[in-house]
Design a protein around this motif. Structure first.
Motif, mmCIF file in Angstrom:
data_model
loop_
_atom_site.group_PDB
_atom_site.id
_atom_site.type_symbol
_atom_site.label_atom_id
_atom_site.label_comp_id
_atom_site.label_asym_id
_atom_site.label_seq_id
_atom_site.Cartn_x
_atom_site.Cartn_y
_atom_site.Cartn_z
ATOM 1 N N GLY A 86 0.820 -1.212 0.000
ATOM 2 C CA GLY A 86 0.000 0.000 0.000
ATOM 3 C C GLY A 86 0.852 1.260 0.000
ATOM 4 O O GLY A 86 0.562 2.217 -0.723
ATOM 5 N N ALA A 87 1.903 1.248 0.809
ATOM 6 C CA ALA A 87 2.794 2.417 0.855
ATOM 7 C C ALA A 87 3.512 2.596 -0.482
ATOM 8 O O ALA A 87 3.671 3.728 -0.971
ATOM 9 N N GLY A 88 3.932 1.509 -1.090
ATOM 10 C CA GLY A 88 4.597 1.593 -2.389
ATOM 11 C C GLY A 88 3.669 2.112 -3.468
ATOM 12 O O GLY A 88 4.064 2.923 -4.312
ATOM 13 N N LEU A 89 2.426 1.649 -3.450
ATOM 14 C CA LEU A 89 1.449 2.123 -4.428
ATOM 15 C C LEU A 89 1.174 3.609 -4.255
ATOM 16 O O LEU A 89 1.085 4.358 -5.230
ATOM 17 N N ARG A 90 1.070 4.048 -3.023
ATOM 18 C CA ARG A 90 0.841 5.471 -2.749
ATOM 19 C C ARG A 90 2.033 6.317 -3.213
ATOM 20 O O ARG A 90 1.859 7.398 -3.802
ATOM 21 N N ALA A 91 3.234 5.824 -2.991
ATOM 22 C CA ALA A 91 4.434 6.547 -3.431
ATOM 23 C C ALA A 91 4.482 6.609 -4.954
ATOM 24 O O ALA A 91 4.843 7.637 -5.537
ATOM 25 N N TRP A 92 4.129 5.508 -5.614
ATOM 26 C CA TRP A 92 4.121 5.462 -7.079
ATOM 27 C C TRP A 92 3.127 6.476 -7.637
ATOM 28 O O TRP A 92 3.428 7.207 -8.581
ATOM 29 N N GLN A 93 1.925 6.539 -7.071
ATOM 30 C CA GLN A 93 0.926 7.497 -7.529
ATOM 31 C C GLN A 93 1.405 8.936 -7.320
ATOM 32 O O GLN A 93 1.193 9.792 -8.173
ATOM 33 N N GLY A 94 2.071 9.184 -6.201
ATOM 34 C CA GLY A 94 2.618 10.517 -5.952
ATOM 35 C C GLY A 94 3.677 10.895 -6.965
ATOM 36 O O GLY A 94 3.731 12.032 -7.450
ATOM 37 N N TRP A 95 4.528 9.922 -7.319
ATOM 38 C CA TRP A 95 5.580 10.179 -8.298
ATOM 39 C C TRP A 95 4.963 10.466 -9.669
ATOM 40 O O TRP A 95 5.405 11.378 -10.380
ATOM 41 N N LEU A 96 3.936 9.693 -10.040
ATOM 42 C CA LEU A 96 3.275 9.932 -11.314
ATOM 43 C C LEU A 96 2.614 11.311 -11.350
ATOM 44 O O LEU A 96 2.677 12.011 -12.362
ATOM 45 N N ASP A 97 1.982 11.711 -10.256
ATOM 46 C CA ASP A 97 1.379 13.047 -10.189
ATOM 47 C C ASP A 97 2.437 14.138 -10.340
ATOM 48 O O ASP A 97 2.215 15.146 -11.011
ATOM 49 N N LEU A 98 3.593 13.936 -9.719
ATOM 50 C CA LEU A 98 4.690 14.896 -9.836
ATOM 51 C C LEU A 98 5.148 15.020 -11.281
ATOM 52 O O LEU A 98 5.323 16.124 -11.801
ATOM 53 N N LYS A 99 5.336 13.891 -11.952
ATOM 54 C CA LYS A 99 5.776 13.929 -13.348
ATOM 55 C C LYS A 99 4.722 14.568 -14.251
ATOM 56 O O LYS A 99 5.060 15.296 -15.181
ATOM 57 N N ARG A 100 3.434 14.295 -13.978
ATOM 58 C CA ARG A 100 2.381 14.929 -14.770
ATOM 59 C C ARG A 100 2.411 16.445 -14.611
ATOM 60 O O ARG A 100 2.265 17.186 -15.585
ATOM 61 N N SER A 101 2.601 16.898 -13.379
ATOM 62 C CA SER A 101 2.636 18.347 -13.164
ATOM 63 C C SER A 101 3.866 18.967 -13.819
ATOM 64 O O SER A 101 3.794 20.071 -14.357
ATOM 65 N N GLU A 102 5.000 18.253 -13.814
ATOM 66 C CA GLU A 102 6.194 18.759 -14.493
ATOM 67 C C GLU A 102 5.960 18.868 -15.992
ATOM 68 O O GLU A 102 6.357 19.850 -16.627
ATOM 69 N N LEU A 103 5.315 17.856 -16.572
ATOM 70 C CA LEU A 103 5.028 17.896 -18.007
ATOM 71 C C LEU A 103 4.049 19.016 -18.339
ATOM 72 O O LEU A 103 4.192 19.683 -19.364
ATOM 73 N N ASP A 104 3.050 19.224 -17.483
ATOM 74 C CA ASP A 104 2.093 20.309 -17.720
ATOM 75 C C ASP A 104 2.786 21.665 -17.678
ATOM 76 O O ASP A 104 2.537 22.519 -18.530
ATOM 77 N N ARG A 105 3.665 21.851 -16.705
ATOM 78 C CA ARG A 105 4.388 23.126 -16.607
ATOM 79 C C ARG A 105 5.315 23.321 -17.797
ATOM 80 O O ARG A 105 5.415 24.415 -18.337
ATOM 81 N N ALA A 106 6.001 22.252 -18.221
ATOM 82 C CA ALA A 106 6.916 22.363 -19.360
ATOM 83 C C ALA A 106 6.137 22.653 -20.636
ATOM 84 O O ALA A 106 6.563 23.459 -21.465
ATOM 85 N N GLY A 107 4.987 22.015 -20.814
ATOM 86 C CA GLY A 107 4.164 22.246 -22.003
ATOM 87 C C GLY A 107 3.609 23.645 -22.041
ATOM 88 O O GLY A 107 3.573 24.284 -23.084
ATOM 89 N N ALA A 108 3.188 24.163 -20.900
ATOM 90 C CA ALA A 108 2.645 25.523 -20.849
ATOM 91 C C ALA A 108 3.734 26.542 -21.167
ATOM 92 O O ALA A 108 3.490 27.525 -21.864
ATOM 93 N N GLY A 109 4.929 26.319 -20.677
ATOM 94 C CA GLY A 109 6.036 27.230 -20.959
ATOM 95 C C GLY A 109 6.436 27.207 -22.414
ATOM 96 O O GLY A 109 6.765 28.226 -23.006
ATOM 97 N N ARG A 110 6.387 26.015 -23.019
ATOM 98 C CA ARG A 110 6.773 25.880 -24.416
ATOM 99 C C ARG A 110 5.775 26.596 -25.320
ATOM 100 O O ARG A 110 6.153 27.260 -26.272
ATOM 101 N N VAL A 111 4.492 26.472 -25.041
ATOM 102 C CA VAL A 111 3.481 27.142 -25.852
ATOM 103 C C VAL A 111 3.619 28.646 -25.714
ATOM 104 O O VAL A 111 3.485 29.382 -26.687
ATOM 105 N N ALA A 112 3.930 29.125 -24.528
ATOM 106 C CA ALA A 112 4.102 30.562 -24.322
ATOM 107 C C ALA A 112 5.302 31.084 -25.102
ATOM 108 O O ALA A 112 5.276 32.184 -25.638
ATOM 109 N N GLU A 113 6.376 30.273 -25.181
ATOM 110 C CA GLU A 113 7.571 30.696 -25.924
ATOM 111 C C GLU A 113 7.317 30.716 -27.419
ATOM 112 O O GLU A 113 7.699 31.644 -28.111
#
Length: 83
Positions: free
Chosen positions: A25-52
């Motif tokens: 359960g702890a591993g699954l929760r950590a995995w979901q947190g890591w995936l959420d972090l990567k999704r937010s990084e991709l969203d921020r990178a995509g938003a910056g790229r479109v603005a540029e």
């Protein structure tokens, strides 16, 4: 009154099973947190790229036209036609 003695193997097995469930359960929760972090990084990178670049759609059209031109040239080379 009767006393029931539990088999030590049974107690150990049950304890290990509970430990595995907790760790899974702890591993699954950590995995979901890591995936959420990567999704937010991709969203921020995509938003910056479109603005540029301005419009992402315009850039995609230019890239698509470039790829079509490359394919046309490669087909001409394959068929032996000089450009």
């Amino acid at each position: 009154m009767t006393t029931v003695l539990l088999d030590p193997t049974l107690v150990l097995t049950a304890g290990l099973l509970v430990a595995v469930i907790v760790l899974a359960g702890a591993g699954l929760r950590a995995w979901q947190g890591w995936l959420d972090l990567k999704r937010s990084e991709l969203d921020r990178a995509g938003a910056g790229r479109v603005a540029e670049e301005g419009s992402g759609l315009g850039t995609a059209r230019i890239e698509l036209a470039d790829l079509k031109e490359r394919i046309r040239k490669l087909e001409a080379i394959a068929s032996g036609v000089e450009l």
